[in-house]
Design a protein around this motif. Structure first.
Motif, PDB file in Angstrom:
ATOM      1  N   ILE A  20     -14.030   4.618   1.252  1.00 19.44           N
ATOM      2  CA  ILE A  20     -14.801   3.487   0.740  1.00 19.44           C
ATOM      3  C   ILE A  20     -15.618   2.909   1.887  1.00 19.44           C
ATOM      4  O   ILE A  20     -15.087   2.669   2.977  1.00 19.44           O
TER       5      ILE A  20
ATOM      6  N   LEU B  15     -14.976   0.379  -5.044  1.00 15.72           N
ATOM      7  CA  LEU B  15     -14.010   1.336  -5.583  1.00 15.72           C
ATOM      8  C   LEU B  15     -14.655   2.232  -6.634  1.00 15.72           C
ATOM      9  O   LEU B  15     -14.472   3.452  -6.623  1.00 15.72           O
TER      10      LEU B  15
ATOM     11  N   GLN C 114      -0.293  -0.804  -2.739  1.00 17.16           N
ATOM     12  CA  GLN C 114      -1.646  -1.322  -2.576  1.00 17.16           C
ATOM     13  C   GLN C 114      -1.648  -2.230  -1.353  1.00 17.16           C
ATOM     14  O   GLN C 114      -0.961  -3.249  -1.326  1.00 17.16           O
TER      15      GLN C 114
ATOM     16  N   VAL D 202      -8.687  -4.789  -7.757  1.00 18.50           N
ATOM     17  CA  VAL D 202      -8.268  -3.383  -7.752  1.00 18.50           C
ATOM     18  C   VAL D 202      -7.910  -2.939  -9.164  1.00 18.50           C
ATOM     19  O   VAL D 202      -8.297  -1.859  -9.614  1.00 18.50           O
TER      20      VAL D 202
ATOM     21  N   ALA E 273      -8.986   5.086  -1.042  1.00 18.38           N
ATOM     22  CA  ALA E 273      -8.471   4.818  -2.391  1.00 18.38           C
ATOM     23  C   ALA E 273      -8.049   6.128  -3.022  1.00 18.38           C
ATOM     24  O   ALA E 273      -8.809   7.101  -3.029  1.00 18.38           O
TER      25      ALA E 273
ATOM     26  N   SER F 292      -7.700  11.368  -2.013  1.00 20.69           N
ATOM     27  CA  SER F 292      -8.287  10.039  -1.891  1.00 20.69           C
ATOM     28  C   SER F 292      -9.768  10.150  -1.590  1.00 20.69           C
ATOM     29  O   SER F 292     -10.274  11.226  -1.252  1.00 20.69           O
TER      30      SER F 292
ATOM     31  N   ALA G 281     -11.060  -2.388 -11.166  1.00 24.61           N
ATOM     32  CA  ALA G 281     -11.819  -1.194 -10.796  1.00 24.61           C
ATOM     33  C   ALA G 281     -11.235   0.060 -11.426  1.00 24.61           C
ATOM     34  O   ALA G 281     -11.963   1.002 -11.759  1.00 24.61           O
ATOM     35  N   TYR G 282      -9.913   0.111 -11.593  1.00 25.18           N
ATOM     36  CA  TYR G 282      -9.254   1.291 -12.149  1.00 25.18           C
ATOM     37  C   TYR G 282      -8.958   1.135 -13.642  1.00 25.18           C
ATOM     38  O   TYR G 282      -8.297   1.992 -14.227  1.00 25.18           O
TER      39      TYR G 282
ATOM     40  N   LEU H 252      -7.332  -1.186   1.444  1.00 23.75           N
ATOM     41  CA  LEU H 252      -8.666  -1.764   1.549  1.00 23.75           C
ATOM     42  C   LEU H 252      -8.746  -2.679   2.759  1.00 23.75           C
ATOM     43  O   LEU H 252      -7.861  -3.524   2.972  1.00 23.75           O
TER      44      LEU H 252
ATOM     45  N   VAL I 277      -3.968   2.413  -2.759  1.00 31.55           N
ATOM     46  CA  VAL I 277      -5.194   2.035  -2.055  1.00 31.55           C
ATOM     47  C   VAL I 277      -4.841   1.292  -0.772  1.00 31.55           C
ATOM     48  O   VAL I 277      -3.800   0.639  -0.671  1.00 31.55           O
TER      49      VAL I 277
END
Length: 613
Positions: free
Chosen positions: A221, A319, A247, A265, A234, A218, A268-269, A283, A281
């Motif tokens: 962040i 992220l 998540q 999320v 993450a 990981s 971002a991926y 957050l 993740v």
């Protein structure tokens, strides 16, 4: 119809329906109260998944007898010192939890303020049953028994004890993740199932509650923008799961499930994960109280932001920046496992003992009177693979051999087949170790080898199921796969169904499964990944789908793990075999996830590309 005022007991039950949907809802409210009371340790005891018993013990500030009675009245709370609800900083603030729970269960509230005597108060389905002194350490103990016992209409909609227990455990995990400074323990039916100590760092707490391997796979962040602060951990893209249940999102220390955050999320991926895979993740978003409304849902699981675009942009940027800094990192595996992936290959010598090349004998068998080495020009059938050498002394009688070549250039022993005979043509090569290039009579065919083989394996398993079951291959050494307890419970409940697919599982303690056999069509493969994904997917569709639909999902998951991976070099024979099976298999034009397995560029299309047409 005339309007009437509802009786008090019915009002309380309606309120309970908004706040207490299931045992996990009641547990969430009680644990939040314990955290808001300043507890350093919170102990939870459950019975039958929370349906027969929920007990929460904390070492917080406690309550005086008069405050205990007031706490059991509706809309009474200590968490709003004034009317500025938008500035609330605690987890609970509505003042409905205790009276709502007490209206549908037998609730015993015991509390003691430091330096004072303890007091107990019992309410049985909305009616005060007993009160008096109690002996307990400073703090509060809340005991809820027989939830919904007198409300059969609500109780019959509860799920199984295992499912309710899994939901309760998830609630505690999320709250424990939000507060790494607080210690938590959970007992279910007298057995300790979870314990974390206070004072852990946030990455340690997240990894301890999700997957220990997350700590090494990981990135951290840390981003601030216009008073909004984003932190957390993450998982790198290659450390992913089959469902989105891993998540965890927190706003001002409050666990929430918000579509905006989940969508951020995913965005971002988006370019780094397949559509059917999901990141791991956790957050933690800190937002000024005036910029978020936490009072939009009775259970406080949803929030509303004043500037949603700012929040989404913060999450996506945070992220992506963290993942960009990770560079080329991939999943880090233990050193022993990495070393086990390497194999040595002894080069064969045309001489009996390897003289001339410095290559020694590969294997030695006592009592053999002849020495063999690979034939330099073996036939396609494999005959003549070994050459006989005579004249060796009895002392030097050995057998030398080499494994069949894998993913190398091979001499052709037969003429290239005609493209007329096959709709998908014949293989001409491989691009990027992922796509097969084939020439057909009417154009050029590109095949995604992983997607295509995934569909072929799935259809094989379906045919085998229709004919009585999938053949299994016993493992020489059973493999132990560690999971969380609810995941093991789900797999244990489906052992017979999975056995029909050739996957032989056995419970191996509270938090592990023992794999004794795998489907023969899959080989050994990624056992840990397969079992983990099966447990995740059973959580998503276990109760909602029919048996046939569940079996299809299981077959699809197994096929994905047993198919040829992108990045593997295939021989020409293997590529042609894949093409021929695709031509004979139904639905081979799409993989199990709906993506195309092959595309064709007709001769006319190719001519257009080069301006010939």
């Amino acid at each position: 119809m005339s309007i009437r005022r509802l009786p008090e007991h019915l009002v309380n039950r309606i309120a309970a329906g908004e706040v207490v949907e299931r045992p996990a809802s009641a547990l969430k409210e009680l644990v939040e109260n314990a955290i808001d009371a300043g507890a350093v340790r919170v102990a939870v005891r459950l019975g039958d998944g929370g349906t027969s018993l929920i007990e929460v013990i904390d070492d917080g500030c406690g309550m005086l007898p008069a405050e205990m009675k007031l706490a059991l009245e509706r809309h009474a709370t200590s968490k709003l010192p004034d009317d500025a609800i938008e500035n609330v900083a605690t987890l609970g603030f509505r003042g409905e939890a205790l009276p709502s729970i007490a209206s549908v269960a037998r609730l015993t509230l015991e509390s003691r303020v430091r330096g004072q005597e303890g007091w107990a108060l019992t309410v049985d389905n909305g009616v005060v049953a007993a009160e008096g002194p109690a002996a307990l350490p400073p703090g509060t103990r809340v005991r809820v028994e027989a939830l919904f016992e007198r409300v059969p209409a609500r109780r019959k909609f509860l799920r199984s004890a295992r499912a309710e227990y899994a939901a309760c455990l998830d609630v505690v995990k999320r709250l424990a993740m939000a507060r790494a400074d607080v210690g938590f323990s959970v007992e279910h039916d007298g057995r300790r199932v979870l314990q974390v100590q206070p004072g852990e760092t946030r990455p340690e707490r997240v990894a301890g509650l999700t997957d220990r391997a997350l700590a090494e796979n990981s990135v951290a962040i840390d981003l601030e923008r216009e008073g909004h602060v984003l932190g957390g951990v993450a998982g790198i893209p290659t450390f992913n799961r089959g469902v989105a249940d891993h998540q965890y999102l927190f706003v001002n220390g409050r666990p929430v499930k918000d579509r905006l955050l989940v969508g951020a999320v995913r965005g971002a991926y988006a370019e780094m994960l397949a559509r059917d895979r999901h990141p791991v993740v956790a957050l933690f978003l800190e937002v000024p109280a005036s910029e978020v409304d936490v009072n939009v849902h009775p259970a406080k699981t949803e929030v509303r932001f004043r500037d949603p675009a700012l929040v989404r942009g913060l999450i996506v940027s945070g992220l992506r920046r963290a993942l960009d800094e990770a560079g080329h990192r991939s999943v880090q595996r233990p050193q022993e496992a990495a070393l086990g992936m390497w194999t040595t290959e002894q080069l064969a010598s045309p001489f009996p003992s390897g003289e001339g090349l410095g290559v020694g004998p590969v294997n030695e068998y006592a009592g053999l009177g002849e020495t063999y080495t690979p034939h330099p020009n073996p036939s396609p059938e494999g005959e003549g693979l070994f050459r006989h050498y005579s004249g060796a002394s009895l002392h030097d009688r050995r057998i030398s051999f080499i494994a069949p070549p894998q993913a190398r250039a091979e001499p052709a022993y037969a003429p290239v087949p005609e493209t007329v005979s096959y709709p998908l043509g014949v293989a001409r090569g491989q691009v990027a170790r992922t796509y097969i290039v084939a020439e057909a009579e009417d154009g050029l065919v590109l095949v995604d080898q992983h997607a295509a083989h995934e569909r072929l394996v799935l259809e094989r398993m379906r045919r085998a199921m229709a004919n009585g079951g999938v053949a299994s291959q016993a493992l020489l050494l059973p493999e132990v796969v560690e999971l969380d307890e609810p995941g093991c419970d789900r797999l244990e409940g489906r052992i017979e169904e999975l056995s029909a697919f050739g996957l032989d599982l056995e419970r191996f303690g509270p938090r592990a499964m023992l794999v004794r056999a795998m489907p023969a069509a899959l080989g050994k493969g990624d056992i840990h990944g397969l079992v983990t994904d099966l447990a995740d997917e059973l959580a998503s569709f276990d109760e909602a789908l029919s048996l046939k639909e569940r079996l299809d999902h299981v077959a699809a998951t197994m096929a994905c793990h047993g198919s040829v991976r992108a990045g593997r070099v295939l021989s020409v024979a293997e590529m042609n075999a894949l093409l021929r099976e695709m031509e004979a298999t139904p639905h081979s034009g799409q993989c199990n996830h709906g993506r195309p397995t092959w595309v064709k560029l007709a001769h006319g299309d190719i001519e257009k590309l080069f301006g010939r047409k």
